[in-house]
Scaffold this motif. Sequence first.
Motif, PDB file in Angstrom:
ATOM      1  N   LEU A 161      48.158 132.572  48.515  1.00 56.31           N
ATOM      2  CA  LEU A 161      49.602 132.742  48.390  1.00 56.31           C
ATOM      3  C   LEU A 161      50.043 132.248  47.009  1.00 56.31           C
ATOM      4  O   LEU A 161      49.638 131.170  46.573  1.00 56.31           O
ATOM      5  CB  LEU A 161      50.306 131.948  49.484  1.00 56.31           C
ATOM      6  N   VAL A 162      50.884 133.028  46.325  1.00 49.88           N
ATOM      7  CA  VAL A 162      51.358 132.644  44.997  1.00 49.88           C
ATOM      8  C   VAL A 162      52.890 132.674  44.980  1.00 49.88           C
ATOM      9  O   VAL A 162      53.498 133.741  45.124  1.00 49.88           O
ATOM     10  CB  VAL A 162      50.795 133.579  43.900  1.00 49.88           C
ATOM     11  N   GLN A 163      53.484 131.495  44.843  1.00 45.42           N
ATOM     12  CA  GLN A 163      54.941 131.359  44.772  1.00 45.42           C
ATOM     13  C   GLN A 163      55.277 130.932  43.340  1.00 45.42           C
ATOM     14  O   GLN A 163      55.141 129.765  42.972  1.00 45.42           O
ATOM     15  CB  GLN A 163      55.441 130.328  45.781  1.00 45.42           C
ATOM     16  N   SER A 164      55.696 131.903  42.531  1.00 47.87           N
ATOM     17  CA  SER A 164      55.928 131.578  41.121  1.00 47.87           C
ATOM     18  C   SER A 164      56.851 132.603  40.493  1.00 47.87           C
ATOM     19  O   SER A 164      56.818 133.784  40.826  1.00 47.87           O
ATOM     20  CB  SER A 164      54.595 131.555  40.359  1.00 47.87           C
ATOM     21  N   LYS A 165      57.665 132.147  39.577  1.00 45.39           N
ATOM     22  CA  LYS A 165      58.394 133.072  38.726  1.00 45.39           C
ATOM     23  C   LYS A 165      57.422 133.604  37.680  1.00 45.39           C
ATOM     24  O   LYS A 165      56.288 133.129  37.552  1.00 45.39           O
ATOM     25  CB  LYS A 165      59.583 132.373  38.089  1.00 45.39           C
ATOM     26  N   ASN A 166      57.855 134.601  36.916  1.00 48.09           N
ATOM     27  CA  ASN A 166      56.981 135.223  35.931  1.00 48.09           C
ATOM     28  C   ASN A 166      56.491 134.201  34.899  1.00 48.09           C
ATOM     29  O   ASN A 166      57.288 133.473  34.302  1.00 48.09           O
ATOM     30  CB  ASN A 166      57.724 136.346  35.202  1.00 48.09           C
ATOM     31  N   THR A 206      63.532 132.136  50.335  1.00 50.87           N
ATOM     32  CA  THR A 206      63.715 130.751  50.777  1.00 50.87           C
ATOM     33  C   THR A 206      62.376 130.145  51.182  1.00 50.87           C
ATOM     34  O   THR A 206      61.413 130.868  51.468  1.00 50.87           O
ATOM     35  CB  THR A 206      64.672 130.688  51.971  1.00 50.87           C
ATOM     36  N   PRO A 207      62.306 128.808  51.267  1.00 49.73           N
ATOM     37  CA  PRO A 207      61.062 128.169  51.719  1.00 49.73           C
ATOM     38  C   PRO A 207      60.591 128.661  53.087  1.00 49.73           C
ATOM     39  O   PRO A 207      59.394 128.879  53.293  1.00 49.73           O
ATOM     40  CB  PRO A 207      61.426 126.682  51.745  1.00 49.73           C
ATOM     41  N   ASP A 208      61.522 128.835  54.019  1.00 49.38           N
ATOM     42  CA  ASP A 208      61.136 129.310  55.351  1.00 49.38           C
ATOM     43  C   ASP A 208      60.583 130.732  55.297  1.00 49.38           C
ATOM     44  O   ASP A 208      59.630 131.067  56.013  1.00 49.38           O
ATOM     45  CB  ASP A 208      62.329 129.256  56.305  1.00 49.38           C
ATOM     46  N   GLU A 209      61.192 131.572  54.448  1.00 50.34           N
ATOM     47  CA  GLU A 209      60.705 132.944  54.313  1.00 50.34           C
ATOM     48  C   GLU A 209      59.296 132.967  53.730  1.00 50.34           C
ATOM     49  O   GLU A 209      58.431 133.744  54.163  1.00 50.34           O
ATOM     50  CB  GLU A 209      61.664 133.751  53.441  1.00 50.34           C
ATOM     51  N   VAL A 210      59.054 132.130  52.740  1.00 46.87           N
ATOM     52  CA  VAL A 210      57.722 132.069  52.130  1.00 46.87           C
ATOM     53  C   VAL A 210      56.706 131.494  53.115  1.00 46.87           C
ATOM     54  O   VAL A 210      55.552 131.940  53.168  1.00 46.87           O
ATOM     55  CB  VAL A 210      57.767 131.252  50.827  1.00 46.87           C
ATOM     56  N   ALA A 211      57.136 130.525  53.931  1.00 49.44           N
ATOM     57  CA  ALA A 211      56.238 129.976  54.949  1.00 49.44           C
ATOM     58  C   ALA A 211      55.818 131.058  55.937  1.00 49.44           C
ATOM     59  O   ALA A 211      54.663 131.100  56.381  1.00 49.44           O
ATOM     60  CB  ALA A 211      56.913 128.817  55.678  1.00 49.44           C
ATOM     61  N   TYR A 212      56.754 131.961  56.253  1.00 51.00           N
ATOM     62  CA  TYR A 212      56.403 133.074  57.147  1.00 51.00           C
ATOM     63  C   TYR A 212      55.341 133.962  56.497  1.00 51.00           C
ATOM     64  O   TYR A 212      54.397 134.410  57.161  1.00 51.00           O
ATOM     65  CB  TYR A 212      57.637 133.906  57.493  1.00 51.00           C
ATOM     66  N   LEU A 213      55.476 134.216  55.192  1.00 49.06           N
ATOM     67  CA  LEU A 213      54.490 135.041  54.500  1.00 49.06           C
ATOM     68  C   LEU A 213      53.123 134.367  54.515  1.00 49.06           C
ATOM     69  O   LEU A 213      52.092 135.039  54.654  1.00 49.06           O
ATOM     70  CB  LEU A 213      54.921 135.296  53.052  1.00 49.06           C
ATOM     71  N   CYS A 251      51.500 127.389  43.338  1.00 50.21           N
ATOM     72  CA  CYS A 251      52.955 127.269  43.389  1.00 50.21           C
ATOM     73  C   CYS A 251      53.492 126.698  42.088  1.00 50.21           C
ATOM     74  O   CYS A 251      52.969 125.702  41.566  1.00 50.21           O
ATOM     75  CB  CYS A 251      53.353 126.369  44.571  1.00 50.21           C
ATOM     76  N   HIS A 252      54.547 127.313  41.571  1.00 48.48           N
ATOM     77  CA  HIS A 252      55.185 126.835  40.349  1.00 48.48           C
ATOM     78  C   HIS A 252      55.913 125.522  40.627  1.00 48.48           C
ATOM     79  O   HIS A 252      56.434 125.290  41.720  1.00 48.48           O
ATOM     80  CB  HIS A 252      56.163 127.890  39.830  1.00 48.48           C
ATOM     81  N   ALA A 253      55.979 124.673  39.607  1.00 47.06           N
ATOM     82  CA  ALA A 253      56.600 123.349  39.745  1.00 47.06           C
ATOM     83  C   ALA A 253      58.058 123.419  40.166  1.00 47.06           C
ATOM     84  O   ALA A 253      58.592 122.455  40.731  1.00 47.06           O
ATOM     85  CB  ALA A 253      56.487 122.587  38.419  1.00 47.06           C
ATOM     86  N   ASP A 254      58.721 124.553  39.896  1.00 44.52           N
ATOM     87  CA  ASP A 254      60.137 124.684  40.236  1.00 44.52           C
ATOM     88  C   ASP A 254      60.395 124.816  41.727  1.00 44.52           C
ATOM     89  O   ASP A 254      61.554 124.858  42.151  1.00 44.52           O
ATOM     90  CB  ASP A 254      60.731 125.908  39.520  1.00 44.52           C
ATOM     91  N   HIS A 281      59.429 124.749  48.612  1.00 45.33           N
ATOM     92  CA  HIS A 281      58.588 125.820  49.139  1.00 45.33           C
ATOM     93  C   HIS A 281      57.196 125.285  49.480  1.00 45.33           C
ATOM     94  O   HIS A 281      56.648 125.584  50.546  1.00 45.33           O
ATOM     95  CB  HIS A 281      58.475 126.962  48.118  1.00 45.33           C
ATOM     96  N   GLU A 282      56.641 124.493  48.564  1.00 43.16           N
ATOM     97  CA  GLU A 282      55.312 123.942  48.816  1.00 43.16           C
ATOM     98  C   GLU A 282      55.317 123.059  50.061  1.00 43.16           C
ATOM     99  O   GLU A 282      54.419 123.136  50.911  1.00 43.16           O
ATOM    100  CB  GLU A 282      54.863 123.144  47.585  1.00 43.16           C
TER     101      GLU A 282
END
Length: 549
Positions: free
Chosen positions: A78-83, A109-116, A127-130, A134-135
């Motif tokens: 899973l990759v949660q990051s801006k460009n 949102t964090p919950d949406e990403v957790a579902y993914l 995961c990006h530091a921002d 989410h993490e």
Amino acid sequence: MSAPASATAGAPKGGVAPATKRVMNLSHILRQAARRFPQEIGFVHGPLSVTWAEMDARVDAMAVALAGKGLGKGDRVLVQSKNCLQMFESMFACFRIGAVWVPTNFRQTPDEVAYLAQASGAVAMICHADFPDHERIVREQAPGIATVIGIGDAPFGEDYDALVAAHLGRKGPVADVEHDDPCWFFFTSGTTGRPKAAVLTHGQMAFVITNHLCDLMPGTTQADASLVVAPLSHGAGIHQLVQAARAVKTILLPSERFDVAEAWGLVEKWKVTNIFTVPTITKMLVEHPSVDQFDHSSLRYVIYAGAPMYREDQKRALAKLGKVLVQYFGLGEVTGNITVLPPALHEPEDGPHVKIGTCGFERTGMQVQIQDDQGREVNAFETGEICVCGPAVFAGYYENPEANAKSFRNGWFRTGDLGHMDAEGFVYITGRASDMYISGGSNVYPREVEEKLLQHPALVEVAILGVPDPMWGEVGVAVCVTRDGAPVNEAEIIAFLDGKVSRYKLPKRVFFWEALPKSAYGKITKKMVREALEERGLLPLDKPLERSA
């Protein structure tokens, strides 16, 4: 993965044993660029520029680091990051070890990403530091995540660049892959429900790369440059993968906020030749004063997708940029490969030879068919569902047999879009099947009315949707954005439409807003407009419409 029926292969014929379907590991395109153009710039982000050789070495290092953590073929990351550079590299690093890249829409949102994370069965997260929340939420709700790597100064996980530095100079083995081995879980936007993971494969994506180069940007070489104005997690990521296959430098906007003047400045500085956009972003680029302040003569292809561009917007773009527009129609499940309308067929003026409203003709190697509810092909100019088959169609939704059964019929992928085809094979999109509404027993396709409304000089954006009505079953509601706050009222808009469309297609109400809600990819979605109408207390409508049939 629960594969659709169309994905099952028949028995070999003639007594010949089935051959292996081994294909190139997609990460090899980065290796090719690094071998041929090692010192050429491959990636630009603000003051940062990275050569192809440097990026390939960094990807090798991250691939070794991931493998060292036990990750390998078939594992989902899973990759949660801006460009950013690290996000772009993570795609190739996953491919290189045979893992599956699972990028999120970073605005979720964090919950949406957790579902993914749960839906994909991810075992690692970059995961990006921002995005510390989410993490944290992903770790709480998706216990399968055993490895976390942070991009930037993150208070969690191991540092991405530190891992790269620790393994720089090392090359691990490149995973052997076959045609149907997954490489990317492309999550649908979820406009009609929770996102689904469309499984993209190494073999499929090799075809997509070739097809994009053939149909969207012929003649592309390492001398080209591509500006990214959308999240790399979806269509823009596919576009940049295609660019890497020709060693085209990828240029990111320096800031997260989309600054039109900044974008045009980069076009001039780097002599950008292609941009992947959606119609709303193209509209912003064309209508901003900075379009006249920078040199954009290097542009050869401004590619827009995600939705057709309204004709009036096309004309303005062509007047400013020349004949550089390329439209393609395609869902994530078909990785864009359904139709194409090349620059030569984007005419700046209307005329008898201009096919107004078309999204183009079939892509190379792909077949489109307009079908009725029973899956039968309809005649030219008859409306039906746009269905498609060919090598660009995805392998199916991950572990979702119900969605697969609904989306495939007799080997055809059902797009859910309504439209028709003319006698020459040009396709016209009427709208999403879910957008159509029935008023007084007659079908109404909002796009037809929206096209007419946008001919009004005071309007710049329009969305029409059907809502319940006690007399007619459903009626239309139009939400409009005016140009620079131009004075216009509901009665004027209805009068403007009268005579241009049948009376049953006239909207019952017209609302004026400062802006229409848009998805993270810049698309106007009817679901979001409906939600905004409800939040503002404008739905449900409470008075029956009085009109003649």
